[in-house]
Design a protein around this motif. Structure first.
Motif, PDB file in Angstrom:
ATOM      1  N   PHE A 185      94.472 -19.285  62.245  1.00 50.67           N
ATOM      2  CA  PHE A 185      94.592 -17.929  62.757  1.00 50.67           C
ATOM      3  C   PHE A 185      96.065 -17.552  62.868  1.00 50.67           C
ATOM      4  O   PHE A 185      96.883 -18.339  63.340  1.00 50.67           O
ATOM      5  CB  PHE A 185      93.911 -17.806  64.119  1.00 50.67           C
ATOM      6  CG  PHE A 185      92.434 -18.060  64.076  1.00 50.67           C
ATOM      7  CD1 PHE A 185      91.545 -17.014  63.873  1.00 50.67           C
ATOM      8  CD2 PHE A 185      91.930 -19.353  64.213  1.00 50.67           C
ATOM      9  CE1 PHE A 185      90.177 -17.246  63.818  1.00 50.67           C
ATOM     10  CE2 PHE A 185      90.574 -19.591  64.156  1.00 50.67           C
ATOM     11  CZ  PHE A 185      89.682 -18.540  63.959  1.00 50.67           C
ATOM     12  N   VAL A 186      96.377 -16.336  62.446  1.00 50.57           N
ATOM     13  CA  VAL A 186      97.768 -15.880  62.413  1.00 50.57           C
ATOM     14  C   VAL A 186      98.148 -15.242  63.750  1.00 50.57           C
ATOM     15  O   VAL A 186      97.514 -14.278  64.204  1.00 50.57           O
ATOM     16  CB  VAL A 186      97.988 -14.881  61.269  1.00 50.57           C
ATOM     17  CG1 VAL A 186      99.424 -14.350  61.292  1.00 50.57           C
ATOM     18  CG2 VAL A 186      97.690 -15.550  59.929  1.00 50.57           C
ATOM     19  N   THR A 187      99.177 -15.761  64.369  1.00 49.48           N
ATOM     20  CA  THR A 187      99.661 -15.219  65.625  1.00 49.48           C
ATOM     21  C   THR A 187     101.097 -14.717  65.439  1.00 49.48           C
ATOM     22  O   THR A 187     101.542 -14.478  64.323  1.00 49.48           O
ATOM     23  CB  THR A 187      99.571 -16.260  66.754  1.00 49.48           C
ATOM     24  OG1 THR A 187      99.944 -15.642  67.997  1.00 49.48           O
ATOM     25  CG2 THR A 187     100.449 -17.474  66.498  1.00 49.48           C
ATOM     26  N   SER A 188     101.834 -14.554  66.517  1.00 47.95           N
ATOM     27  CA  SER A 188     103.177 -13.974  66.447  1.00 47.95           C
ATOM     28  C   SER A 188     103.993 -14.401  67.650  1.00 47.95           C
ATOM     29  O   SER A 188     103.445 -14.636  68.735  1.00 47.95           O
ATOM     30  CB  SER A 188     103.077 -12.448  66.421  1.00 47.95           C
ATOM     31  OG  SER A 188     104.327 -11.846  66.670  1.00 47.95           O
ATOM     32  N   GLY A 189     105.296 -14.471  67.452  1.00 45.31           N
ATOM     33  CA  GLY A 189     106.176 -14.754  68.574  1.00 45.31           C
ATOM     34  C   GLY A 189     106.123 -13.674  69.643  1.00 45.31           C
ATOM     35  O   GLY A 189     106.538 -13.900  70.785  1.00 45.31           O
ATOM     36  N   SER A 220     102.329 -19.091  63.208  1.00 49.95           N
ATOM     37  CA  SER A 220     103.213 -17.963  63.499  1.00 49.95           C
ATOM     38  C   SER A 220     104.196 -17.828  62.339  1.00 49.95           C
ATOM     39  O   SER A 220     105.080 -18.672  62.168  1.00 49.95           O
ATOM     40  CB  SER A 220     103.966 -18.199  64.813  1.00 49.95           C
ATOM     41  OG  SER A 220     104.808 -17.109  65.115  1.00 49.95           O
ATOM     42  N   PRO A 221     104.063 -16.780  61.519  1.00 52.98           N
ATOM     43  CA  PRO A 221     104.853 -16.677  60.293  1.00 52.98           C
ATOM     44  C   PRO A 221     106.327 -16.395  60.500  1.00 52.98           C
ATOM     45  O   PRO A 221     107.137 -16.669  59.617  1.00 52.98           O
ATOM     46  CB  PRO A 221     104.198 -15.514  59.535  1.00 52.98           C
ATOM     47  CG  PRO A 221     102.874 -15.317  60.196  1.00 52.98           C
ATOM     48  CD  PRO A 221     103.075 -15.713  61.615  1.00 52.98           C
ATOM     49  N   GLY A 222     106.704 -15.805  61.649  1.00 51.27           N
ATOM     50  CA  GLY A 222     108.075 -15.362  61.813  1.00 51.27           C
ATOM     51  C   GLY A 222     108.323 -14.097  61.002  1.00 51.27           C
ATOM     52  O   GLY A 222     107.390 -13.481  60.482  1.00 51.27           O
ATOM     53  N   PRO A 223     109.590 -13.685  60.863  1.00 49.68           N
ATOM     54  CA  PRO A 223     109.903 -12.454  60.123  1.00 49.68           C
ATOM     55  C   PRO A 223     109.564 -12.589  58.633  1.00 49.68           C
ATOM     56  O   PRO A 223     110.132 -13.429  57.938  1.00 49.68           O
ATOM     57  CB  PRO A 223     111.413 -12.299  60.321  1.00 49.68           C
ATOM     58  CG  PRO A 223     111.736 -13.127  61.526  1.00 49.68           C
ATOM     59  CD  PRO A 223     110.785 -14.281  61.492  1.00 49.68           C
ATOM     60  N   ILE A 224     108.613 -11.791  58.172  1.00 50.28           N
ATOM     61  CA  ILE A 224     108.157 -11.830  56.781  1.00 50.28           C
ATOM     62  C   ILE A 224     108.142 -10.402  56.239  1.00 50.28           C
ATOM     63  O   ILE A 224     107.857  -9.446  56.958  1.00 50.28           O
ATOM     64  CB  ILE A 224     106.740 -12.444  56.681  1.00 50.28           C
ATOM     65  CG1 ILE A 224     106.766 -13.905  57.139  1.00 50.28           C
ATOM     66  CG2 ILE A 224     106.195 -12.358  55.259  1.00 50.28           C
ATOM     67  CD1 ILE A 224     107.531 -14.841  56.232  1.00 50.28           C
ATOM     68  N   ARG A 225     108.403 -10.250  54.981  1.00 52.82           N
ATOM     69  CA  ARG A 225     108.473  -8.945  54.322  1.00 52.82           C
ATOM     70  C   ARG A 225     107.055  -8.373  54.148  1.00 52.82           C
ATOM     71  O   ARG A 225     106.404  -8.591  53.124  1.00 52.82           O
ATOM     72  CB  ARG A 225     109.164  -9.082  52.969  1.00 52.82           C
ATOM     73  CG  ARG A 225     109.558  -7.769  52.304  1.00 52.82           C
ATOM     74  CD  ARG A 225     110.077  -8.045  50.905  1.00 52.82           C
ATOM     75  NE  ARG A 225     111.104  -9.085  50.900  1.00 52.82           N
ATOM     76  CZ  ARG A 225     111.407  -9.833  49.842  1.00 52.82           C
ATOM     77  NH1 ARG A 225     110.750  -9.668  48.709  1.00 52.82           N
ATOM     78  NH2 ARG A 225     112.352 -10.753  49.922  1.00 52.82           N
ATOM     79  N   THR A 226     106.586  -7.656  55.153  1.00 57.35           N
ATOM     80  CA  THR A 226     105.261  -7.043  55.111  1.00 57.35           C
ATOM     81  C   THR A 226     105.342  -5.591  55.558  1.00 57.35           C
ATOM     82  O   THR A 226     106.343  -5.151  56.141  1.00 57.35           O
ATOM     83  CB  THR A 226     104.274  -7.777  56.036  1.00 57.35           C
ATOM     84  OG1 THR A 226     104.733  -7.646  57.399  1.00 57.35           O
ATOM     85  CG2 THR A 226     104.168  -9.256  55.686  1.00 57.35           C
ATOM     86  N   MET A 227     104.268  -4.846  55.323  1.00 58.86           N
ATOM     87  CA  MET A 227     104.205  -3.459  55.767  1.00 58.86           C
ATOM     88  C   MET A 227     104.229  -3.360  57.283  1.00 58.86           C
ATOM     89  O   MET A 227     104.833  -2.442  57.848  1.00 58.86           O
ATOM     90  CB  MET A 227     102.951  -2.794  55.201  1.00 58.86           C
ATOM     91  CG  MET A 227     102.977  -2.611  53.692  1.00 58.86           C
ATOM     92  SD  MET A 227     101.444  -1.912  53.039  1.00 58.86           S
ATOM     93  CE  MET A 227     101.466  -0.283  53.796  1.00 58.86           C
ATOM     94  N   MET A 228     103.591  -4.309  57.976  1.00 57.18           N
ATOM     95  CA  MET A 228     103.610  -4.284  59.434  1.00 57.18           C
ATOM     96  C   MET A 228     105.021  -4.496  59.960  1.00 57.18           C
ATOM     97  O   MET A 228     105.467  -3.809  60.892  1.00 57.18           O
ATOM     98  CB  MET A 228     102.674  -5.352  60.010  1.00 57.18           C
ATOM     99  CG  MET A 228     102.627  -5.352  61.527  1.00 57.18           C
ATOM    100  SD  MET A 228     101.630  -6.676  62.255  1.00 57.18           S
ATOM    101  CE  MET A 228      99.978  -6.212  61.730  1.00 57.18           C
ATOM    102  N   ARG A 229     105.732  -5.422  59.357  1.00 64.62           N
ATOM    103  CA  ARG A 229     107.107  -5.677  59.781  1.00 64.62           C
ATOM    104  C   ARG A 229     107.966  -4.435  59.562  1.00 64.62           C
ATOM    105  O   ARG A 229     108.798  -4.074  60.408  1.00 64.62           O
ATOM    106  CB  ARG A 229     107.680  -6.855  58.991  1.00 64.62           C
ATOM    107  CG  ARG A 229     109.131  -7.178  59.309  1.00 64.62           C
ATOM    108  CD  ARG A 229     109.293  -7.919  60.605  1.00 64.62           C
ATOM    109  NE  ARG A 229     110.697  -8.122  60.928  1.00 64.62           N
ATOM    110  CZ  ARG A 229     111.141  -8.873  61.934  1.00 64.62           C
ATOM    111  NH1 ARG A 229     110.277  -9.504  62.707  1.00 64.62           N
ATOM    112  NH2 ARG A 229     112.423  -9.011  62.190  1.00 64.62           N
TER     113      ARG A 229
END
Length: 243
Positions: free
Chosen positions: A149-153, A194-203
């Motif tokens: 499951f993908v989470t976030s800092g 937790s992916p960290g900063p990634i080049r996505t539309m959400m980011r």
């Protein structure tokens, strides 16, 4: 055939994987990497056109033709039907990747409308609960069921204005750790990434002034998902941070 950060070696050959939020960003990168490793995919996203484009890419790269499931994760009854359909067709599930998520508004908590709050909770937390509820019996029928499951800092709650997203990710982490504690005596393992900063539309939506080219692409972390999804994974209830 290879995809992501390393050569494909068939680490997921013969494995059946469900991926949510699969049509773009991290979900699409993970799907292509899993396909390169030999997995049979069930791809869930709301956008039919984007799913079809991903289907084309996977097959062009030599992957197995995926099963496309255009679905809004807030249709919880549909998630129940997914479990029944997969059981009837395959008899088990080897991998679940709960990747889909929405950012919600970046605004003071007191300014958030209840319906928007509920939408973020539904997609980021409740949908994953319903997926576990629907698919746990199928994961237990695998010789080595794996859930990621993908989470976030942002789950730390230390950032002002990130209320709905931060709370939803904190709740997701508690949900997955609880689930992991309940499956310790089974062949199933569940972890958080937790992916960290990634080049996505959400980011890009969260940090509009940021140069996207300064960030790693989603493909850069796809191999971490493979490591957590393959039968050799021994982690359970852990939070893995992409470095």
């Amino acid at each position: 055939m290879s995809n992501g950060t390393g050569p494909a070696t068939g680490r997921l050959e013969g494995r059946l994987a469900v991926i949510t939020g699969a049509s773009r960003g991290i979900g699409a990168a993970v799907a292509r990497r899993f396909a390169a490793e030999g997995a049979q995919l069930v791809l869930i996203a709301r956008t039919v056109g984007a799913l079809e484009e991903l289907d084309d890419a996977i097959r062009a790269e030599g992957g197995k033709q995926p099963v496309l499931v255009p679905h809004d994760l807030r249709d919880f009854d549909g998630l129940d039907r997914l479990g029944a359909s997969l059981h009837e067709r395959y008899g088990k599930l080897d991998i679940l990747v709960g990747n889909a998520g929405i950012l919600g508004p970046l605004t003071p908590v007191g300014h958030i409308s209840p319906d928007i709050w509920q939408e973020v909770m539904d997609v980021n937390v409740t949908a994953n609960f319903r997926l576990i509820r629907s698919l746990d019996p199928l994961l237990r029928l695998s010789d080595s069921g794996r859930a990621v499951f993908v989470t976030s800092g942002a789950s730390s709650g230390l950032n002002a204005y990130w209320g709905p997203y931060a709370v939803s990710k904190a709740a997701l982490e508690a949900l997955v750790r609880t689930y992991a504690a309940e499956i310790t005596k089974t062949k199933v393992k569940a972890n958080l990434l937790s992916p960290g900063p990634i080049r996505t539309m959400m980011r890009a939506a969260a940090f509009p002034g940021e140069d996207p080219q300064s960030l790693r692409p989603p493909e850069a972390i796809a191999d971490l998902f493979v490591a957590l999804a393959e039968p050799a994974c021994t982690k359970n209830g852990e939070l893995v941070e992409a470095r």
